[in-house]
Enzyme design. Structure first.
Site, PDB file in Angstrom:
ATOM      1  N   ARG A 295      12.263 -10.349  19.619  1.00  0.00           N
ATOM      2  CA  ARG A 295      12.413 -11.090  20.873  1.00  0.00           C
ATOM      3  C   ARG A 295      13.772 -10.852  21.519  1.00  0.00           C
ATOM      4  NH1 ARG A 295       8.856 -16.596  19.385  1.00  0.00           N
ATOM      5  NH2 ARG A 295       6.910 -15.478  19.732  1.00  0.00           N
ATOM      6  N   TYR A 439       4.922  -9.060  26.034  1.00  0.00           N
ATOM      7  CA  TYR A 439       4.775  -8.864  24.575  1.00  0.00           C
ATOM      8  C   TYR A 439       5.822  -9.604  23.736  1.00  0.00           C
ATOM      9  CZ  TYR A 439       7.628  -4.423  24.977  1.00  0.00           C
ATOM     10  OH  TYR A 439       8.558  -3.463  25.213  1.00  0.00           O
ATOM     11  N   GLU A 440       5.607  -9.634  22.445  1.00  0.00           N
ATOM     12  CA  GLU A 440       6.396 -10.455  21.507  1.00  0.00           C
ATOM     13  C   GLU A 440       6.364 -11.926  21.906  1.00  0.00           C
ATOM     14  OE1 GLU A 440       7.047  -8.951  19.004  1.00  0.00           O
ATOM     15  OE2 GLU A 440       7.153  -6.889  19.709  1.00  0.00           O
ATOM     16  N   GLY A 441       5.217 -12.384  22.358  1.00  0.00           N
ATOM     17  CA  GLY A 441       5.093 -13.770  22.816  1.00  0.00           C
ATOM     18  C   GLY A 441       5.335 -13.828  24.306  1.00  0.00           C
ATOM     19  N   GLN A 446       7.469 -18.451  24.895  1.00  0.00           N
ATOM     20  CA  GLN A 446       8.912 -18.620  24.666  1.00  0.00           C
ATOM     21  C   GLN A 446       9.371 -19.985  25.161  1.00  0.00           C
ATOM     22  OE1 GLN A 446      10.393 -16.243  22.959  1.00  0.00           O
ATOM     23  NE2 GLN A 446       8.525 -15.020  23.086  1.00  0.00           N
TER      24      GLN A 446
END
Lengths: 597, 597
Positions: A295, A439-441, A446
């Site tokens: 992140r 991406y990555e959440g 977040q």
């Protein structure tokens, strides 16, 4: 072709003047990085990114990756560039010395990564994901696994991936179906399909270590039944040599909006042999190690595209002659004035510039506190470091990528019609930057992590420590007339952030949707306040330098102060709007039934 | 494949309930459009757009246009679809009856265009540009020109283009070099290169009428030496039949970020025969007729992509199961809740929905006032109509396309990773919407037009008339408790807009850069205030209907009110931030020297 020059002067300002890295010289890792060595590293990194990676950025976008008979070919030049990266020892930069790494602080790692990603974001994802795999293995793997696999990740001879998403499950990992069946010898047979796997298959490295979330047969449903497995593309023999090809293959490459140079794969696992990493059913925890690191890496991608797009937009604005200044010709000898005379062009450029410098400071500041959380000899410093890292990770991911994308859009706008044409490369920055919000959440996740988890952790310890940092700065500098244009807006932003925080504490317990409803405005409010703090600190550092200088670098510090004032005057006022939105709570959204949309 | 359903219920609400078109039944054009006929037209338009144009949208994006031996081929199906459009008589909808048009109000025209553009923006540009050419010719052409060319534009057998941009000149038309040499028989030989010519060459129609800005030999430099010419692709014989191919050819097609289905051409003029349209050296004025119309058309493109993206995002949010509601499972029988339970998903959807409905109201309201400026029998109504059209054109172009783009981005975000994949079509909306912020005058130019020209025109008559419209509404409804949640934020927004307007009046005269610096925030402030007015009016209309209804359509009006409240509570607060930015003036931008960027 788009340009890129690594902002070395900015890095030096941050490391040597703002954050004074020399004060940490007694700590592990920092001890190995005196200013002159760091400088040499930065210079070499600049060369690599400007000369090797930048020229491949448009090529990567145009050619994309190709899949033929299960073999993925990366764009022209990527393989050679990756070899240059490996030969230069770059993957080892912040890795543990026990596995061949250089053990340098991650604050330097994020600086290196910003350069790589600015020059070629799609390329940077290959080593970026490897580092995520390195972290998960080094924190959760057995000694044997570490010894067997880490050195090859550290040299870069092998790369790594993260396998979470399945067709029916993205954010909600509890739904995942990939299954793991124990073989009896400690290994498992992994079967299932993973999608959106970045760097999932390629021709850059001899082997790929897939870190795969799967459910052991009979495991509980939901997230509590998920385990993490290591599944190498080629099995590795006892002596470290490569054995048989494992049962994992690339089914197809996704056709995407951008980052064409990176192979985004559908990976099919067909009784592939894998080994448990960490404890059974606790795979999510191990995966979060990777995710958190990733992140921060994605947050800096937002900054990187903003920086690259900015540099090009400035060049264009200085060169392109179009129209006349509203206050009379500025280049009377030419057919028209350069675009840079127009206040609205400057507004866009300064929105970007003031973000980039503030965000870079917050990135390095956060990474430094992450380093101190492991390496400091002072308990309070370690705790503060851990708090800042945990609290700010979702802010950096979400705010940096939302703004980074919008900045790329603004930079494209400076070009007028030429910004829409592929040739100039500006629209690629927009397309590439777009994925970082997802991406990555996704950024909404977040925001929820920030509001729903990070605020409450340890009774709000982290957020109050953040407020105290601002209060201390304000108290120390309140009498300073020169800093007033910075301290006053900072205090206003902090006040709005505190009011929003308290509003959540008072209201979200009785109705969790109140937290969800205000989460994205809050993440932006937090981001702006964080950058406001950085700008106040940078202005102070710049004024201190100016007081001792006669000519020389004076102009640098004066520009720094003017850029910061722009941020305080043009960006910080938005905190009031975020607060107003948060205070309306969940009703504006939740009063509609699903069928009323 | 992405879906699209024409929002017919919304159009009926606007035409019949909010704006009560029946009150204009005595006016030319309106008289020919009773409610039942309008309804039938809307139904037919819905069919055309949903069944014929929508299925070609992704095909157009993937195939793009092709240039071979000077011949441009449009994507599969475009030619047949264009024939269907022509056979249906659609290009004639709002054209003058004198040339075969139906003479209907442009308020209906913009509704039709929104549908076309929502279904297939790239396709819609072909007839869209023809209509611009029609307007320029009908207002500035000679009777002979009109008789010769307009009927073919009205049927759609021929199309039209606008030729302004050259490689070195976009916004700054004073720099243009294309030259026109008098032949002696009233015609001119046109030579030069034009770029970014939308629909510049294609296989949809028998002939293309290029409207070209050029400089007559010996004309003064700058914008005062520019004339407008009509240059047909094929010369037209006296009897109306097509003669020789003219000296204009497509040199290449631009590779663009989006709108791939439209042929964006480099057009080379090599002694092409052209005829003056309007007076010598006054081409810019004639071109502005086209531009202004085109700007409204581009504004609605912003809305159209926002609408299309929204409809898909809602469908996805209702179907995609992922995660659980923060307040406990809502679909306990399923593996997860649909995305729509999450407040942050709703925030994005409501940002879009509340914009779409408010913007559509303002679009139709503005177009209606444009109609009344020509057609009303009351002088004050004509003047007000002209003022609103002139004042709001840059607002609709700039605010609608900025927001429309961001809305497409948010709709894409609802899809998570799937939004980034070409297959789902969401990223196409983003790429297509992006151009609308750039062409027909980049949005910064719109903002400057608003602040620098439109505010001051006739001593500020238009903007004060706009304020009076709000004041009248507020005065009439101030006592109404049900409307309080609308009237109060509207008054606050109006106050901020007035304060900003007065700030410009006080400061911009002494330093024009103050106007430039605040122009974009002002354009957004204006847009938000305009939509706030529409929402207040719509809430009033909805409440009035609710008071008379029992069941039936009640839900429609209740949803309308809730959606409006979202806009008032979540969007309107941003006016304060815009005002704060404007009041900082030009110093934050102008204090940096060009080399400090």
């Amino acid at each position: 072709m788009p340009i890129y020059k690594a902002p070395l002067r900015e890095y030096r300002f941050l490391l040597n003047e703002l954050l004074d890295f020399s004060q940490y010289a007694h700590l592990p890792g920092f001890a190995d990085a005196p200013a002159d060595l760091v400088d040499a590293i930065l210079e070499e990194a600049a060369k690599l990114t400007e000369e090797v990676l930048l020229p491949l950025n448009q090529i990567g976008d145009r050619e994309g990756c190709k899949l033929e008979n299960g073999v993925v070919t990366t764009p022209t030049g990527f393989k050679e560039a990756y070899k240059t990266l490996v030969d230069g020892g770059w993957p080892a930069l912040v890795a543990d010395t026990a596995y061949g790494g250089q053990g340098l602080p991650n604050a330097l790692g994020v600086i290196f990564n910003e350069m790589v990603s600015s020059a070629n974001m799609a390329f940077g994802m290959y080593p970026g994901l490897s580092h995520g795999a390195y972290s998960a293995l080094s924190q959760h793997g057995t000694d044997e696994q570490k010894k067997k696999y880490l050195p090859k990740l550290v040299t870069g001879e092998w790369t790594g991936t993260m396998n979470l998403t399945e067709p029916h499950c993205g954010t909600d990992l509890g739904l995942l179906r990939t299954k793991a069946v124990p073989v009896g010898d400690g290994s498992f047979k992994i079967s299932g399909q993973k999608i959106f796997i970045s760097a999932g298959e390629h021709d850059l490295a001899d082997n790929i270590l897939h870190l795969v979330l799967a459910r052991i047969e009979g495991a509980p449903a939901g997230v509590k039944g998920i385990s993490l497995f290591l599944v190498p593309k080629f099995l590795v023999n006892e002596d470290g040599s490569l054995g048989n090809r494992n049962g994992v293959s690339c089914g197809s490459l996704e056709e995407k909006m951008g980052i064409h140079g990176n192979a985004t794969c559908v990976l099919n696992y067909d009784e592939a042999i894998g080994w448990l990493v960490g404890e059974e059913h606790k795979g999510l925890r191990a995966m979060f190690t990777m995710m958190n690191e990733a992140r921060l890496g994605v947050g800096l991608q937002g900054l990187s595209q903003s920086e690259a797009a900015y540099q090009n937009a400035v060049t264009y604005a200085l060169e392109r002659l179009q129209g006349r200044s509203l206050t009379g010709p500025k280049a009377a000898d030419k057919a028209a004035d350069p675009l840079i005379v127009h206040p609205d062009i400057r507004r866009m450029l300064l929105d970007i510039k003031s973000f980039n410098e503030g965000a870079r400071a917050l990135l390095v500041w956060t990474a430094l506190h992450g380093d101190l959380s492991h390496r400091s000899d002072d308990e309070k410093t370690r705790e503060f470091g851990e708090d800042m890292m945990s609290l700010l990770t979702p802010v950096l991911k979400g705010y940096f990528t939302d703004r980074g994308f919008m900045n790329a859009v603004d930079a494209q706008q400076v070009y007028g019609g030429h910004g829409y044409i592929e040739e100039w490369g500006m629209e690629q920055f927009v397309r590439d930057a777009r994925i970082a919000m997802i991406y990555e959440g996704a950024n909404g996740v977040q925001a929820l992590d920030l509001v729903g988890r990070k605020l409450a952790q340890n009774g709000g310890r982290a957020v109050f420590a953040f407020f105290k940092t601002i209060d201390d700065f304000a108290a120390q500098n309140q009498g300073d007339e020169k800093l007033k244009p910075f301290v006053e807006p900072l205090i206003r932003a902090r006040k709005d952030l505190e009011a929003a925080t308290l509003w959540f504490m008072e209201n979200a317990l009785q109705n969790a949707d109140h937290a969800g409803a205000g989460s994205t405005p809050y993440m932006h409010l937090f981001g702006v306040t964080g950058l406001a703090l950085m700008w106040a600190m940078m202005a102070k550092a710049a004024h201190e330098r100016l007081a001792t200088l006669n000519g020389g670098d004076k102009a640098y510090y004066e520009t720094k102060i003017k850029t910061g004032r722009y941020y305080m005057e043009h960006v910080v006022p938005e905190t009031a709007t975020h607060l107003a939105r948060i205070r309306h709570g969940a009703d504006p959204m939740m009063s509609l039934a699903a069928n009323e949309f």
